[in-house]
Enzyme design. Structure first.
Site, PDB file in Angstrom:
ATOM      1  N   GLY A  49       0.839  -1.193   0.000  1.00 33.58           N
ATOM      2  CA  GLY A  49       0.000   0.000   0.000  1.00 33.58           C
ATOM      3  C   GLY A  49       0.873   1.241   0.000  1.00 33.58           C
ATOM      4  N   GLN A  54       3.011   9.853   1.234  1.00 33.54           N
ATOM      5  CA  GLN A  54       4.361   9.278   1.245  1.00 33.54           C
ATOM      6  C   GLN A  54       5.197   9.696   0.040  1.00 33.54           C
ATOM      7  OE1 GLN A  54       2.490   5.248   2.067  1.00 33.54           O
ATOM      8  NE2 GLN A  54       4.494   4.974   3.002  1.00 33.54           N
ATOM      9  N   CYS A  95       6.114  -0.351   6.911  1.00 31.41           N
ATOM     10  CA  CYS A  95       5.724   0.808   6.106  1.00 31.41           C
ATOM     11  C   CYS A  95       6.894   1.181   5.205  1.00 31.41           C
ATOM     12  CB  CYS A  95       5.396   1.973   7.041  1.00 31.41           C
ATOM     13  SG  CYS A  95       4.941   3.488   6.187  1.00 31.41           S
ATOM     14  N   LEU A  96       6.601   1.513   3.951  1.00 34.00           N
ATOM     15  CA  LEU A  96       7.669   1.901   3.022  1.00 34.00           C
ATOM     16  C   LEU A  96       8.389   3.158   3.500  1.00 34.00           C
ATOM     17  CD1 LEU A  96       5.975   1.228  -0.446  1.00 34.00           C
ATOM     18  CD2 LEU A  96       7.634  -0.207   0.779  1.00 34.00           C
ATOM     19  N   HIS A 137      -4.125   1.540   7.767  1.00 32.98           N
ATOM     20  CA  HIS A 137      -2.754   2.062   7.814  1.00 32.98           C
ATOM     21  C   HIS A 137      -2.588   3.207   6.804  1.00 32.98           C
ATOM     22  CE1 HIS A 137       1.791   1.309   7.897  1.00 32.98           C
ATOM     23  NE2 HIS A 137       1.626   2.077   6.831  1.00 32.98           N
ATOM     24  N   GLU A 138      -3.059   2.981   5.569  1.00 32.27           N
ATOM     25  CA  GLU A 138      -2.893   4.005   4.522  1.00 32.27           C
ATOM     26  C   GLU A 138      -3.727   5.240   4.818  1.00 32.27           C
ATOM     27  OE1 GLU A 138      -0.443   3.568   2.712  1.00 32.27           O
ATOM     28  OE2 GLU A 138      -0.241   1.430   3.107  1.00 32.27           O
ATOM     29  N   HIS A 141      -2.025   7.579   7.069  1.00 33.31           N
ATOM     30  CA  HIS A 141      -1.042   8.448   6.395  1.00 33.31           C
ATOM     31  C   HIS A 141      -1.696   9.745   5.924  1.00 33.31           C
ATOM     32  CE1 HIS A 141       2.680   6.182   6.202  1.00 33.31           C
ATOM     33  NE2 HIS A 141       2.083   5.116   5.698  1.00 33.31           N
TER      34      HIS A 141
HETATM   35 NI    NI Z   1       2.849   3.195   5.518  1.00 39.17          NI
END
Ligand code: NI
Length: 173
Positions: A49, A54, A95-96, A137-138, A141
């Site tokens: 995701g 991000q 998380c990226l 989670h997304e 963000h």
């Molecule tokens: Ni993340």
């Protein structure tokens, strides 16, 4: 059509990750191009995701693909949680934007979300399991929240120091 160019991913503790996204005003070519680039970014980084936040775009847009085969892309534009199960479960997340860090976060086990697709159509998505976790989670963000904020301040500070050190080393290399 040429393959979309991946975008650079902001890394925690970059303060831009705490920006609250505004709604997408119109689902147009600009947004569709951004979606293509976000998928390219997410797939290249082997993520499941990615939120626009991000990649330093502060509009309410996320892309997701929790499939093993990487062939079930999902786009949520202006997503809103309509319902979240009162039952929660703690599961390990990564998380990226927080590379190499995994820790437990408690989330609702199922959610129902309303969002626009890339055609500007409103859709409802019912999700459970990994997809439900990923959506929550997304969407965090988009509110400027990174999953490490659910951890203890001590753990968060350790993660911050570790990542800042790694970022300094990467800059020197
Ligand atoms: Ni993340």
């Amino acid at each position: 059509m040429p393959a979309a160019q991946p975008l650079p991913i902001l890394c925690f503790p970059d303060p831009r990750l705490h920006t609250v996204a505004r709604p997408v005003a119109a689902v147009d070519e600009r947004i569709r191009l951004l979606v293509d680039r976000m998928f390219a970014t997410m797939y290249e980084a082997n993520g499941i995701g990615l939120a626009a936040t991000q990649v330093d775009v502060h509009e309410r847009l996320v892309v997701i693909d929790v499939s093993e085969e990487r062939n079930q892309p999902m786009v949520l534009i202006n997503p809103e949680i309509e319902w979240a199960s009162p039952e929660k479960r703690k599961g390990e997340e990564g998380c990226l934007s927080v590379p190499g860090i995994y820790d437990g976060v408690e989330r609702s086990i199922a959610v129902r979300v309303r969002a626009l697709d890339t055609a500007g159509q409103s859709r409802t998505v019912e999700a459970e399991g990994m997809l439900a976790v990923c959506i929550q989670h997304e969407m965090d963000h988009l509110l400027g929240k990174v999953f490490v904020e659910y951890l203890s301040p001590l753990k968060r500070d350790r993660i911050k120091s570790k990542l800042l050190k790694a970022q300094r080393e990467a800059q020197r290399a």
